[in-house]
Design a protein around this motif. Structure first.
Motif, short mmCIF file in Angstrom:
data_model
loop_
_atom_site.label_atom_id
_atom_site.label_comp_id
_atom_site.label_asym_id
_atom_site.label_seq_id
_atom_site.Cartn_x
_atom_site.Cartn_y
_atom_site.Cartn_z
N GLY A 101 -10.21 1.76 0.76
CA GLY A 101 -10.25 0.34 0.47
C GLY A 101 -10.77 0.02 -0.93
O GLY A 101 -10.16 -0.81 -1.64
N PRO A 102 -11.87 0.64 -1.40
CA PRO A 102 -12.34 0.34 -2.75
C PRO A 102 -11.32 0.67 -3.83
O PRO A 102 -11.21 -0.05 -4.83
CB PRO A 102 -13.60 1.22 -2.88
N LEU A 103 -10.56 1.74 -3.63
CA LEU A 103 -9.55 2.11 -4.62
C LEU A 103 -8.40 1.10 -4.62
O LEU A 103 -7.94 0.67 -5.69
CB LEU A 103 -9.02 3.52 -4.35
N ASN A 104 -7.97 0.70 -3.45
CA ASN A 104 -6.92 -0.33 -3.40
C ASN A 104 -7.41 -1.63 -4.02
O ASN A 104 -6.65 -2.35 -4.69
CB ASN A 104 -6.48 -0.57 -1.95
N LEU A 107 -6.98 -1.28 -7.72
CA LEU A 107 -5.57 -1.35 -8.11
C LEU A 107 -5.05 -2.78 -8.06
O LEU A 107 -4.16 -3.15 -8.85
CB LEU A 107 -4.74 -0.45 -7.19
N GLU A 108 -5.58 -3.59 -7.18
CA GLU A 108 -5.12 -4.98 -7.06
C GLU A 108 -5.51 -5.84 -8.27
O GLU A 108 -4.97 -6.92 -8.46
CB GLU A 108 -5.69 -5.61 -5.78
N ARG A 109 -6.44 -5.36 -9.09
CA ARG A 109 -6.83 -6.12 -10.28
C ARG A 109 -5.82 -6.00 -11.42
O ARG A 109 -5.90 -6.73 -12.42
CB ARG A 109 -8.17 -5.61 -10.83
N ASP A 110 -4.90 -5.06 -11.30
CA ASP A 110 -4.04 -4.73 -12.44
C ASP A 110 -3.14 -5.89 -12.84
O ASP A 110 -2.70 -6.67 -12.00
CB ASP A 110 -3.19 -3.51 -12.09
N ALA A 147 -4.73 7.09 -11.67
CA ALA A 147 -4.84 8.55 -11.60
C ALA A 147 -5.36 8.99 -10.24
O ALA A 147 -4.87 9.97 -9.66
CB ALA A 147 -5.75 9.07 -12.72
N LEU A 148 -6.35 8.27 -9.71
CA LEU A 148 -6.90 8.62 -8.40
C LEU A 148 -5.87 8.36 -7.31
O LEU A 148 -5.71 9.17 -6.38
CB LEU A 148 -8.17 7.81 -8.14
#
Length: 207
Positions: A101-104, A107-110, A147-148
């Motif tokens: 969840g933290p990684l998604n 990514l949603e900030r992009d 990358a992650l």
């Protein structure tokens, strides 16, 4: 502050190289992203952010802003290191998605958009290129997030390994034939292991 040695890129995966941005190449631990300038330097060495963007960030960032982003990067690194260490050596399961969840969220900030451009090497041909808006230093975390995510989505975690060097913390993706890689690199831990084995054989022979 003493000059940092060149960053280590032995992970065979940009996501793992990010985790390896803290390591002990000789005797003393080195954190390549322990401040804002170190973070920019590591991004440049890893070729994750264009040089002109990094130059603009250095020029326009508010005091302390880059250090705060570096702090976020370190937190992201250590959180994701826990994920990788938990799951390495086995294929990822559907249940692992709940942990990401933290990684998604990152990514949603992009902010990216597509633009038709002419490639520098082609004549008369166009290509569709994805371009990122680098609005502020927080955007520097986005290519790391990619990358992650790339590691999670394209790498078989069965072949993600930790170096077998006794004091080594480096991780890598084993893409060798037969998946027999044991060391972060032969120049680092591989040679140390060879020398240790040689000394052990000499000692055994003497007795």
């Amino acid at each position: 502050m003493e000059a940092r040695p060149p960053a280590i890129f032995v992970g065979d995966s940009p996501g793992l190289d990010f985790l390896n941005s803290i390591a002990t190449p000789v005797d003393t631990a080195v954190d390549w992203i322990d401040d804002g300038e170190g973070f920019l330097s590591w991004l440049e060495q890893g070729q994750l952010v264009p040089r002109d963007v990094l130059r603009d960030m250095r020029t326009n960032a508010l005091p302390g802003e880059l250090d705060r982003v570096a702090d976020q990067a370190r937190s992201l690194r250590e959180w994701f290191r826990g994920f990788v260490r938990q799951h390495k050596g086995n294929p990822l399961t559907v249940e692992a998605l709940e942990e990401l969840g933290p990684l998604n969220g990152l990514l949603e900030r992009d902010e990216t958009f597509s633009r038709i451009v002419r490639p520098p090497t082609a004549q008369g041909a166009f290509e569709l290129r994805t371009i990122r808006r680098w609005r502020n230093p927080n955007a520097l975390l986005l290519p790391i997030g990619e990358a992650l995510a790339g590691l999670v989505c394209s790498q078989d975690f069965s072949h993600v390994k930790a170096c077998e060097g006794p004091a080594c913390t480096l991780l890598f993706a084993d893409h060798t034939r037969g998946y027999t890689r044991r060391w972060c690199s032969m120049a680092l831990c591989g040679n140390r292991a060879k020398q240790a084995a040689h000394r052990q054989r000499l000692k055994a022979h003497q007795h």
